[in-house]
Design a protein around this motif. Structure first.
Motif, short mmCIF file in Angstrom:
data_model
loop_
_atom_site.label_atom_id
_atom_site.label_comp_id
_atom_site.label_asym_id
_atom_site.label_seq_id
_atom_site.Cartn_x
_atom_site.Cartn_y
_atom_site.Cartn_z
N SER A 431 -29.58 4.17 64.74
CA SER A 431 -29.59 4.62 65.71
C SER A 431 -28.36 5.13 66.56
O SER A 431 -27.41 4.89 66.09
CB SER A 431 -30.33 3.28 66.78
OG SER A 431 -29.45 2.33 66.69
N ILE A 432 -28.52 5.82 67.49
CA ILE A 432 -27.30 6.34 68.38
C ILE A 432 -26.47 5.24 68.93
O ILE A 432 -27.02 4.64 69.54
CB ILE A 432 -27.88 7.35 69.43
CG1 ILE A 432 -28.64 8.63 68.46
CG2 ILE A 432 -26.77 8.09 70.15
CD1 ILE A 432 -29.40 9.59 69.64
N LEU A 440 -21.61 13.32 70.82
CA LEU A 440 -20.68 12.64 69.69
C LEU A 440 -21.49 11.41 68.91
O LEU A 440 -21.67 11.38 67.64
CB LEU A 440 -19.63 11.88 70.07
CG LEU A 440 -18.34 12.84 70.60
CD1 LEU A 440 -17.08 12.13 71.28
CD2 LEU A 440 -17.80 13.71 69.52
N GLY A 441 -22.52 10.81 69.68
CA GLY A 441 -23.25 9.98 69.00
C GLY A 441 -24.32 10.48 68.01
O GLY A 441 -24.71 9.86 67.26
N VAL A 442 -25.01 11.65 68.50
CA VAL A 442 -25.67 12.34 67.73
C VAL A 442 -25.16 13.02 66.57
O VAL A 442 -25.73 12.72 65.36
CB VAL A 442 -26.57 13.42 68.53
CG1 VAL A 442 -27.27 14.38 67.78
CG2 VAL A 442 -27.47 12.72 69.69
N PHE A 443 -24.10 13.50 66.72
CA PHE A 443 -23.44 13.94 65.63
C PHE A 443 -22.85 12.95 64.57
O PHE A 443 -22.94 13.14 63.40
CB PHE A 443 -21.98 14.87 66.06
CG PHE A 443 -21.45 15.62 64.92
CD1 PHE A 443 -21.89 16.60 64.20
CD2 PHE A 443 -19.91 15.05 64.60
CE1 PHE A 443 -21.16 17.09 63.24
CE2 PHE A 443 -19.28 15.66 63.48
CZ PHE A 443 -20.09 16.69 62.82
N ASP A 444 -22.40 12.08 65.06
CA ASP A 444 -21.91 10.81 64.27
C ASP A 444 -23.04 10.27 63.33
O ASP A 444 -22.95 10.23 62.09
CB ASP A 444 -21.56 9.69 65.05
CG ASP A 444 -21.03 8.34 64.30
OD1 ASP A 444 -20.25 8.51 63.43
OD2 ASP A 444 -21.81 7.33 64.41
N LEU A 445 -24.29 10.10 63.98
CA LEU A 445 -25.50 9.45 63.28
C LEU A 445 -25.97 10.47 62.31
O LEU A 445 -26.35 10.27 60.99
CB LEU A 445 -26.43 9.07 64.33
CG LEU A 445 -27.97 8.49 63.86
CD1 LEU A 445 -27.62 7.42 62.86
CD2 LEU A 445 -28.92 8.11 64.95
N LEU A 446 -26.17 11.75 62.41
CA LEU A 446 -26.66 12.75 61.86
C LEU A 446 -25.47 13.09 60.68
O LEU A 446 -26.29 13.06 59.42
CB LEU A 446 -26.81 14.38 62.76
CG LEU A 446 -27.48 15.56 61.95
CD1 LEU A 446 -28.90 15.09 61.56
CD2 LEU A 446 -27.19 16.66 62.74
N SER A 447 -24.38 12.87 60.96
CA SER A 447 -23.54 13.13 59.65
C SER A 447 -23.57 11.82 58.70
O SER A 447 -23.51 12.09 57.54
CB SER A 447 -22.17 13.20 60.32
OG SER A 447 -22.02 14.41 61.16
N ARG A 448 -23.51 10.66 59.26
CA ARG A 448 -23.47 9.36 58.50
C ARG A 448 -24.83 9.31 57.69
O ARG A 448 -24.77 8.88 56.61
CB ARG A 448 -23.29 8.13 59.28
CG ARG A 448 -23.42 7.08 58.55
CD ARG A 448 -23.19 5.91 59.42
NE ARG A 448 -24.18 5.54 60.49
CZ ARG A 448 -25.29 4.90 60.15
NH1 ARG A 448 -25.51 4.63 59.09
NH2 ARG A 448 -26.18 4.67 61.41
#
Length: 593
Positions: A431-432, A440-448
């Motif tokens: 989750s975000i 940043l939260g969305v980009f971090d989760l999508l990236s991971r």
């Protein structure tokens, strides 16, 4: 080190020969042994590894490329350092001597590094910012083992490793295993943008992050011209090689921009494109050929036949160090294979553009909702007072196909094997992060998850299985840093049409026909390919490796039950069965029939 440990090291290095067919190298000391296989890209004559400093108190091996090595080399020479090679990797040694572990933040590239500092009696493992290169490790309280591939560590602690039921559940839900989860205990993947320092004296280690996107900012407004300059710089650096360079070209914007910018840099660049038997609507060879002709680039189309799908599937499973049930894998595998066979050990790709420039509408919608929610004073107060799950913006939870896959997986996995993984396990742990700004939260989760655990992992394994290095100009960290700094400073580009800022910067180099195309992605004839593979290999599921591991409830998993499952879910099961046979049970792929 014991004779057994030295034998294991040589075995692992030999098993990695596909990642480095050109040479191998070893370093031995009282506390540390290093081994590597080299795919020669830069400095073909003097760049062998391990590399050392002048008094050999530092030893280093590296998988990947340091793109800004010329700039760093000039800087270090001005500080009095001298070099024994022209290798891009040697700069890391003297950069470390000058700055210590802080040096890792200066590296612009894709890399997995192991550095031994004899004076400090420490080993450093370092992974690039977005996780383009893999790095796994295992720690047994006295020894640290590490490798570029998960399966090379799989049998170190046990001759019969057991797959984690909760990891199996996550895999069946997502089609890949999101980082940081592992299929077995005792093997972890070093997080992207981190280094690990292992103290050889007391066998302890620490993890340290070296990239902090939340700290980036910009005092200048967004500039399309500056973005274009960054794109050119990225392509210039990634075209630098002492071997021929090619590119994977589809009909999309991302690979097209890499082609357009690279055509002016590398004289003999060549384009490869994948197509499918029968020329279905998803076949983009004609679009790719149009752009190659427009740019004056030699064009080599590849056609994947139905027979290729059936016959190459075991090879594809063997190439997958981690199981990823992305049906597009065969296309990437075939492009890499063709690139190598035609004498191009380096392949450029447009992968990453959708993640960096908001190319998915559902991601943009999620971010818009999360941003509007976080700006609401009432919402912030409610979140602070209740700390409720509902205050976390939905990301994967909005996809019914994921929740359905999670439910199906829980039907076939024995309930007692998932006692430590509640029904929302897949969602809670993916989750975000609401402690940082929504973008940043969305980009971090999508990236991971999707980018790193599916796309980058898949691209690395299928390309390196063919001894090809894939480079990704759209994930250059200067480019990523610029977009993040702009967003941290107020840019809300997710409220614009998908990738509009990227498209605007490319108007001078790409024809409007390319810029105006609707997003298609790499889309093979999915249902036909699923059926071909399932029809040929599904018999392996019954009485197979997954059942031997107790991961499938044999009381309900019958041929009749299997025939009713969705095709994509059946494909996930079958790929995992064959992966387990190949990598866990060491069954030769020639026995898959």
């Amino acid at each position: 080190m014991s004779e057994e440990q030295l034998f294991n090291l040589k075995t692992v290095v030999n098993n990695l020969s596909h990642r480095g067919p050109d040479s191998d190298g070893f370093f031995y000391s009282e506390n540390v042994s290093l081994g590597m296989r080299r795919l020669s890209i830069n400095d073909l004559t003097t760049g062998s590894q391990p590399l050392f400093n002048e008094d050999r108190t530092i030893a280093l091996v590296c998988n990947g490329e340091i793109y800004n090595f010329i700039e760093l080399r000039e800087k270090l020479i001005s500080l009095g350092y001298s070099f024994s090679s022209k290798s891009d990797v040697e700069v890391v040694i003297y950069l470390y001597e000058e700055y210590g572990p802080d040096c890792f933040a200066q590296l612009r590239g894709m890399f997995a590094i192991a550095l031994y500092d004899a004076r400090r009696n420490s080993v450093f493992l370092v992974r690039d910012r977005l996780g383009e290169k893999p790095l796994f490790y295992s720690h047994d309280h006295s020894t640290l083992y590490f490798s570029s591939e998960f399966t090379q560590l799989l049998h170190i602690h046990s001759t019969s490793p057991r797959i984690s039921p909760s990891a199996f559940n996550l895999y069946l839900t997502f089609q890949y295993l999101p980082e940081p989860f592992s299929f077995v205990d005792n093997i972890s993947q070093l997080p992207a943008a981190h280094y690990l320092e292992f103290n050889c004296a007391d066998s302890t280690f620490i993890l340290q992050r070296y990239w902090f996107p939340e700290h980036l900012s910009s005092s200048e407004p967004f500039s399309s011209d500056y973005l274009f300059d960054l794109l050119k710089s990225s392509c210039l650096l990634m075209n630098h090689a002492d071997v021929p360079v090619a590119l994977a070209l589809s009909g999309g914007v991302d690979s097209s921009l890499v082609a357009a910018l690279s055509a002016d840099i590398t004289k003999d660049i060549c384009a490869f494109s994948v197509g499918y038997q029968g020329n279905p609507s998803s076949d983009e060879r004609s679009k790719a050929a149009y752009l190659a002709d427009y740019l004056g680039i030699p064009f080599l189309p590849i056609e994947i036949s139905d027979a290729d799908v059936e016959n190459c599937f075991p090879d594809l499973v063997q190439a997958m160090d981690l199981p990823i049930a992305d049906i597009a894998a065969l296309g990437y595998y075939k492009v890499s294979q063709a690139s190598r066979q035609n004498g191009f050990p380096v392949l450029l790709s447009g992968l990453g553009g959708d993640e960096v420039f908001w190319g998915y509408q559902w991601v943009k919608d999620t971010l818009t909702n999360a941003t509007n929610s976080s700006r609401s004073k009432l919402s912030r107060l409610r979140s602070l007072l209740t700390r409720s799950k509902s205050s976390t913006p939905s990301f994967f939870g909005q996809h019914s196909f994921l929740s359905s896959a999670n439910e199906l997986s829980r039907q076939i996995i024995p309930a007692e094997r998932l006692s430590n993984a509640p029904s929302d396990f897949w969602l809670v742990h993916n989750s975000i992060d609401t402690s940082i700004p929504p973008h940043l939260g969305v980009f971090d989760l999508l990236s991971r998850t999707w980018l790193r655990s599916n796309c980058l992992t898949l691209m690395d394994r299928v390309s390196m299985a063919n001894s090809v290095e894939v480079r990704l100009p759209l994930l250059d960290n200067h480019l990523v840093d610029y977009m993040i700094s702009q967003r941290n400073s107020g840019l809300r580009d997710w409220e614009l049409p998908c990738k509009s800022l990227l498209l605007r910067s490319l108007e001078s180099v790409l024809p409007n026909e390319v810029l105006s195309r609707k997003k298609q992605g790499f889309t093979p004839p999915v249902r036909r390919w699923y059926k071909l593979v399932i029809n040929k290999y599904s018999n392996l599921l019954f009485g197979g490796s997954l059942q031997r591991q107790g991961l499938i409830d044999t009381s309900i998993f019958t041929p009749s039950y299997f025939s009713q499952l969705p095709l994509d879910f059946s494909y996930k099961l079958l790929l995992m069965e064959m992966w387990s046979r190949c990598h866990v049970e060491k069954t030769p792929i020639r026995d898959f029939s």
